[in-house]
Design a protein around this motif. Sequence first.
Motif, short mmCIF file in Angstrom:
data_model
loop_
_atom_site.label_atom_id
_atom_site.label_comp_id
_atom_site.label_asym_id
_atom_site.label_seq_id
_atom_site.Cartn_x
_atom_site.Cartn_y
_atom_site.Cartn_z
N ILE A 107 0.87 -1.18 0.00
CA ILE A 107 0.00 0.00 0.00
C ILE A 107 0.91 1.22 0.00
O ILE A 107 1.75 1.36 0.88
CB ILE A 107 -0.91 0.02 1.24
N VAL A 108 0.77 2.07 -1.02
CA VAL A 108 1.62 3.25 -1.10
C VAL A 108 0.87 4.43 -0.48
O VAL A 108 -0.35 4.58 -0.67
CB VAL A 108 2.04 3.56 -2.55
N GLN A 109 1.58 5.24 0.25
CA GLN A 109 0.93 6.32 0.99
C GLN A 109 1.23 7.68 0.36
O GLN A 109 2.35 7.95 -0.09
CB GLN A 109 1.38 6.31 2.45
N VAL A 110 0.21 8.53 0.35
CA VAL A 110 0.34 9.91 -0.09
C VAL A 110 0.06 10.79 1.11
O VAL A 110 -1.07 10.84 1.61
CB VAL A 110 -0.64 10.25 -1.23
N ALA A 111 1.09 11.44 1.63
CA ALA A 111 0.94 12.30 2.81
C ALA A 111 1.08 13.76 2.40
O ALA A 111 1.28 14.08 1.22
CB ALA A 111 1.96 11.93 3.87
N SER A 112 1.01 14.65 3.35
CA SER A 112 1.00 16.08 3.04
C SER A 112 2.29 16.55 2.39
O SER A 112 2.29 17.50 1.61
CB SER A 112 0.74 16.88 4.32
N GLY A 113 3.42 15.89 2.69
CA GLY A 113 4.69 16.29 2.10
C GLY A 113 4.90 15.77 0.70
O GLY A 113 5.83 16.20 0.00
N ARG A 114 4.07 14.80 0.29
CA ARG A 114 4.14 14.19 -1.05
C ARG A 114 5.52 13.58 -1.34
O ARG A 114 5.96 13.54 -2.49
CB ARG A 114 3.79 15.20 -2.15
N PHE A 115 6.21 13.13 -0.30
CA PHE A 115 7.55 12.56 -0.50
C PHE A 115 7.48 11.29 -1.35
O PHE A 115 6.72 10.37 -1.04
CB PHE A 115 8.21 12.26 0.84
N GLY A 116 8.29 11.26 -2.39
CA GLY A 116 8.41 10.07 -3.22
C GLY A 116 7.23 9.79 -4.11
O GLY A 116 7.18 8.74 -4.77
N VAL A 117 6.27 10.70 -4.17
CA VAL A 117 5.05 10.45 -4.94
C VAL A 117 5.28 10.77 -6.41
O VAL A 117 5.71 11.86 -6.77
CB VAL A 117 3.86 11.28 -4.41
N SER A 118 5.00 9.78 -7.26
CA SER A 118 5.07 9.94 -8.70
C SER A 118 4.05 8.99 -9.31
O SER A 118 3.47 8.14 -8.61
CB SER A 118 6.47 9.61 -9.24
N LYS A 119 3.83 9.09 -10.61
CA LYS A 119 2.87 8.19 -11.27
C LYS A 119 3.32 6.74 -11.14
O LYS A 119 2.51 5.85 -10.87
CB LYS A 119 2.70 8.58 -12.73
N ASP A 120 4.62 6.51 -11.29
CA ASP A 120 5.13 5.14 -11.16
C ASP A 120 4.91 4.61 -9.75
O ASP A 120 4.56 3.44 -9.56
CB ASP A 120 6.62 5.10 -11.50
N TYR A 121 5.13 5.47 -8.77
CA TYR A 121 4.93 5.08 -7.37
C TYR A 121 3.47 4.72 -7.12
O TYR A 121 3.16 3.69 -6.51
CB TYR A 121 5.36 6.26 -6.49
N LEU A 122 2.55 5.55 -7.62
CA LEU A 122 1.13 5.30 -7.40
C LEU A 122 0.69 3.99 -8.05
O LEU A 122 -0.18 3.29 -7.54
CB LEU A 122 0.30 6.46 -7.95
N ASN A 123 1.30 3.66 -9.18
CA ASN A 123 0.93 2.45 -9.88
C ASN A 123 1.70 1.22 -9.42
O ASN A 123 1.41 0.11 -9.85
CB ASN A 123 1.09 2.64 -11.39
N ALA A 124 2.68 1.44 -8.53
CA ALA A 124 3.49 0.31 -8.05
C ALA A 124 2.75 -0.53 -7.03
O ALA A 124 2.98 -1.73 -6.92
CB ALA A 124 4.79 0.83 -7.44
N GLY A 125 1.85 0.09 -6.26
CA GLY A 125 1.19 -0.62 -5.17
C GLY A 125 -0.15 -1.20 -5.55
O GLY A 125 -0.68 -0.96 -6.64
#
Length: 511
Positions: free
Chosen positions: A227-245
């Motif tokens: 489960i990939v997390q999107v927090a207020s800092g958006r650290f490490g968030v990218s399209k690839d990251y969102l689709n990885a989990g």
Amino acid sequence: MSVKKGWYLNMAIDYLYPEYEIVRDTNKCIACRVCERQCSNEAHFYDPEQGKMVADNTKCVCCHRCVSLCPTKALKIVKSDHTFKANANWTGKTITEVYRQANTGGVLLSSMGNPEAYPVYWDKILLNASQVTNPSIDPLREPMETTTYLGKKPTEVERDKDGKLVNNMPPQLKLSTPVMFSAMSYGSISYNAHESLARAAEELGIYYNTGEGGLHEDFYKYGANTIVQVASGRFGVSKDYLNAGAAIEIKIGQGAKPGIGGHLPGIKVSADISKTRMIPKGSDAISPAPHHDIYSIEDLRQLVFSLKEASDYKKPVIVKIAAVHNVAAIASGIARSGADIIAIDGYRGGTGAAPTRIRDNVGIPIELALASVDQRLREEGIRDNVGIVVGGSIRSSSDLVKAIALGADACYIATAACLSMGCHLCRSCQAGKCNWGIATQRPELVKRLNPDVGYKRLVNLVHAWDHEVKEIMGGMGINSIESLRGNRLMLRGIGLSDRELAILGIKHAGE
């Protein structure tokens, strides 16, 4: 002379007697210096003049590393019996904290959850069992179903023109047992700890959560159980990251620090963490308290559907919130925002670092929050719009069973997972000196956690809980986790007020 007097005065006030004392059996100690090498806090050292090992008790955090590895078992750690003058209002702990803040002018930081003596409602809830008219079930000889699906459930059956069923099921998370590893970011915990969690989740057929620190490139291969997390800092968030989990979690809050953002000190931001979080090496990673694009349920809905759009509507979206006083109303809004799952974190939730005052005084027990949310959603006829996952000190299989009977679909565990990997709950994670290789980024400490061992211990823990869940369900005469969900008739309270029983929605023992 006045400066000298002032120096002596400050030194006297600032001296605080150690909380723990290292007791060494000199008849057993062979001065092998293992304790010295193993203590990242440098509490042990060899005194050549005396020809023996000695200890600086002020540096001991009671992590038990030295006790565990002493070859002659010459060590133990005891709670200091030093005390302040008895005062029920001004305790020694309170006085000590005032001295520390008067010396530094800083915010007190703590870790690993609220340790205060507040009620633990799990311990005041008892489970029912079958006897004669509704016989129990033997889980060793009869099938027991603990498989759980998380996500929205269709409200009606659809058929095509030929009368065949149409699959209108929204994206779901399938769990072999209703347990997941909660969010712990890469940065707050080590690479080896993350690897242990990922491998265990894959073998168990459950999920682990990346936390707000992004996903290391080595762990993309575990995406089906991530489960990939999107927090207020958006650290490490990218399209690839969102689709990885397998799912995406929007973190609004957490139980250890509701309404507060996150802070990973720059000293922990190594090259690997810098790359994963997409921030400069050595820079502080500060998450603001609010998401600066969310100020209403409508704003949340926009983010939910932005994430769904980015992942082609193939993944469920989770919204994680802290358990607070108006949690039922908040959950109702989230259920209408388009989210598939609500994660609720209670005030006992652990974390790597939190302001002590927030950790110990903000939020409410997960048991009361869960019961009120489940009841509110049922009353509004939208309970099937979302799954409910709860965390915040789920300590055992019995806590898990009680949570599901109160209305949860599954539970997050984090502290229990850390304990299974070797954590001794010394509650000093914020220092980054974890002697067990979990809450640290120091290479010489990280290697102390062998992922081959860590992941297997996590697997053992969840297998043990799953076996116990089946035994408890069998004793209830229930053979499916789905039949247990929200079944509050199987619960009874003991030592609770009428108001507490009403919020929990259960009867008192004996009724």
